[in-house]
Design an enzyme around this catalytic site. Structure first.
Site, PDB file in Angstrom:
ATOM      1  N   GLY A 250     -37.930 -31.598  43.519  1.00 21.22           N
ATOM      2  CA  GLY A 250     -36.993 -30.492  43.363  1.00 21.22           C
ATOM      3  C   GLY A 250     -36.993 -29.767  42.032  1.00 21.22           C
ATOM      4  O   GLY A 250     -36.278 -28.774  41.882  1.00 21.22           O
TER       5      GLY A 250
ATOM      6  N   GLU B  24     -41.057 -37.627  44.142  1.00 20.77           N
ATOM      7  CA  GLU B  24     -41.873 -36.853  45.105  1.00 20.77           C
ATOM      8  C   GLU B  24     -41.877 -35.414  44.612  1.00 20.77           C
ATOM      9  O   GLU B  24     -41.006 -34.634  44.962  1.00 20.77           O
ATOM     10  CB  GLU B  24     -41.226 -36.885  46.490  1.00 20.77           C
TER      11      GLU B  24
ATOM     12  N   GLY C 141     -43.415 -31.630  44.080  1.00 21.75           N
ATOM     13  CA  GLY C 141     -44.331 -30.657  44.666  1.00 21.75           C
ATOM     14  C   GLY C 141     -44.458 -29.432  43.785  1.00 21.75           C
ATOM     15  O   GLY C 141     -45.374 -29.300  42.967  1.00 21.75           O
TER      16      GLY C 141
ATOM     17  N   ARG D 104     -42.778 -16.105  50.708  1.00 22.28           N
ATOM     18  CA  ARG D 104     -41.544 -16.520  50.021  1.00 22.28           C
ATOM     19  C   ARG D 104     -40.574 -15.374  49.713  1.00 22.28           C
ATOM     20  O   ARG D 104     -39.364 -15.554  49.867  1.00 22.28           O
ATOM     21  CB  ARG D 104     -41.863 -17.323  48.751  1.00 22.28           C
TER      22      ARG D 104
ATOM     23  N   TYR E 193     -37.115 -16.310  51.273  1.00 25.70           N
ATOM     24  CA  TYR E 193     -36.072 -16.816  50.363  1.00 25.70           C
ATOM     25  C   TYR E 193     -35.652 -15.788  49.309  1.00 25.70           C
ATOM     26  O   TYR E 193     -35.102 -16.179  48.280  1.00 25.70           O
ATOM     27  CB  TYR E 193     -36.577 -18.016  49.549  1.00 25.70           C
TER      28      TYR E 193
ATOM     29  N   CYS F 225     -46.018  -4.772  59.740  1.00 26.28           N
ATOM     30  CA  CYS F 225     -45.026  -3.947  60.437  1.00 26.28           C
ATOM     31  C   CYS F 225     -43.684  -4.669  60.517  1.00 26.28           C
ATOM     32  O   CYS F 225     -43.228  -5.057  61.599  1.00 26.28           O
ATOM     33  CB  CYS F 225     -45.536  -3.593  61.822  1.00 26.28           C
ATOM     34  N   GLU F 226     -43.105  -4.916  59.378  1.00 28.66           N
ATOM     35  CA  GLU F 226     -41.782  -5.545  59.257  1.00 28.66           C
ATOM     36  C   GLU F 226     -41.141  -4.964  58.000  1.00 28.66           C
ATOM     37  O   GLU F 226     -41.799  -4.889  56.958  1.00 28.66           O
ATOM     38  CB  GLU F 226     -41.892  -7.067  59.033  1.00 28.66           C
TER      39      GLU F 226
ATOM     40  N   TYR G 294     -45.919 -23.654  47.977  1.00 28.82           N
ATOM     41  CA  TYR G 294     -45.205 -23.063  49.120  1.00 28.82           C
ATOM     42  C   TYR G 294     -45.635 -21.608  49.368  1.00 28.82           C
ATOM     43  O   TYR G 294     -44.821 -20.785  49.777  1.00 28.82           O
ATOM     44  CB  TYR G 294     -43.683 -23.154  48.928  1.00 28.82           C
TER      45      TYR G 294
END
Ligand SMILES: Cc1ncc(COP(=O)(O)O)c(C=O)c1O
Length: 422
Positions: A248, A282, A284, A321, A325, A352-353, A381
């Site tokens: 985290g 852990e 990342g 991302r 987010y 197309c978004e 990510y």
């Protein structure tokens, strides 16, 4: 982790004669050989960050596991394996990747809220070292499979410490009612259940409170709760000798907010000084995010009153991302120019978004068609979330080591995609 001599560039990068360099290569030279868009990583940035991490946590005795979900490219996992990191996995596919990279199954932690029976069976055949159990139901399921295979497995119980990690709502995992972890009101009953199951050995407790955490406070709160439960459970006679603190740690996405390994290590050391437990991590994002860039070309600018747009050849399918987010990834020019005055642009991709937008009102110099730009802090990510949406090529990944550029994931072209559909 931003380079102090050039505040907006990540480690492993610099401007030389106005040109952005990644290690010994200019982006312009790389892009002459490899068409944009593509991901590009600096090997020395990855190696330096891993070494800094191992050094910082050494005094805590913590075993560092790389959270494979952050970036599962086998060539990057091989670097992690070489540095002696274990792996934290959440699927059978990630287990295959970790083992193929040379990480010993005994150094693998199997996390994940909905591990399937097939995945559990596969993990037990491989000899995975630890299962992080997310519910009483899962305890029973794991026990049944282990019994059938005639193995006894080590597990820890992932508890929900019910803290607010102060991060984006989509990457917070420890609020009350979250799908992750065992509610602490059920902890006693989970341990009592585990004591009746002959093929599971519960060794400890785990937490993972969210990602991109930039303050020590939520860690401090959750660790205090973990210690409180640890004491209570030990007093009741449960043999607990492992604490998995998850990951985290936040990185600097350009606003100067991040957590230093050394500060977190100090907190861990001070908190666990009087406890005889093995600590696991852990990690990342913090290990890999800053080592990656996404190189893209300007397709065009567009004036559509009242907005100015920069249209890139990279889209949300390549870098999700920002749409997922509202994440901020700084965008820089591969070639510096001082002649023009900054304007503000909405930087968008070709998908197309309407959510295919990387930046709103972003101050930058007006680029020309064909100009090279790059997003920073995209090592975690990002490539793992990329897709071929809109029948676009899944973009390649390159690894730079000095002046050596290696393709570590080939592009997945439309012809190759069509073959799978015939
Ligand atoms: C269980 C677990 N462990 C570790 C991580 C890695 O987190 P980070 O990349 O923020 O270090 C995650 C990611 O969210 C996770 O779900």
């Amino acid at each position: 982790m931003l380079d102090k001599t050039s505040p907006s560039l990540p480690r492993g990068m610099r401007y030389e004669n106005q040109l952005a360099m990644i290690e010994g290569m200019s982006l312009a030279d790389i892009a002459r050989e490899y068409p944009t868009p593509f991901y590009c990583y600096s090997q020395s940035a990855i190696e330096q960050k891993m070494q800094a991490c191992l050094k910082a946590f050494e005094p805590t005795g913590a075993k560092v596991h790389f959270a494979v979900k952050a970036n599962s490219n086998i060539n990057l996992l091989r670097l992690m394996a070489k540095a002696g990191l274990g792996a934290d996995i959440v699927s059978g596919g990630e287990l295959t990747r970790a083992c193929t990279a040379g990480i010993a199954p005994a150094d693998v932690i199997f996390s994940g809220v909905a591990k399937t029976d097939n995945e559990l069976e596969y993990a037990m055949h491989k000899g995975v070292g630890q299962y992080n159990v997310e519910s009483i139901e899962e305890l029973h399921r794991i026990n049944t499979i282990a019994q059938r295979l005639g193995v006894v497995i080590d597990a820890v119980l992932r508890v929900n410490p019910e803290v607010d990690a102060g991060t984006h709502q989509h990457i917070t995992t420890a609020k009350k009612g979250s799908k992750f972890g065992i509610a602490y009101s059920q902890l006693d009953s989970a341990l009592q259940t585990a004591a009746t199951l002959s093929s599971i050995n519960v060794r400890g407790l785990a937490m993972h409170i969210g990602s991109q955490i930039t303050s020590l406070e939520p860690y401090s709160q959750s660790i205090q709760r973990m210690l409180h439960w640890l004491e209570q459970l030990q007093a009741k006679g449960f043999a607990i000798d492992r604490i998995d603190l998850g990951g985290g740690l936040g990185v600097d996405y350009g606003n100067g907010e991040y957590l230093e390994y050394s500060d977190y290590a100090e907190l861990i050391q001070a908190s666990f000084a009087n406890y005889q437990v093995d600590i696991q991590l852990e990690l990342g994002r913090s290990l890999i995010a800053e080592a990656g860039i996404l190189v893209s070309s300007v397709v065009s600018t567009k004036q559509s009153s009242p907005n100015n747009f920069v249209l890139l050849d990279a889209g949300m399918n390549d870098l999700l991302r920002p749409s997922l987010y509202q994440a901020h990834h700084p965008l820089l020019a591969a070639s510096l120019s001082t002649s023009a005055r900054p304007e503000t642009f909405d930087v968008v991709g070709p998908i197309c978004e309407s959510t295919d937008c990387f930046h709103k009102n972003y101050p930058m110099l007006r680029p020309n068609t064909g100009d090279l730009m790059f997003f920073t802090v995209v090592g975690a990510y990002c490539s793992v979330l990329s897709s071929s949406y809109n029948s676009r090529t899944l973009i390649p990944e390159l690894l730079v080591n000095g002046e050596n550029v290696r393709v570590i994931r080939k592009a997945w072209t439309i012809d190759e995609q069509l073959k799978l559909e015939e």
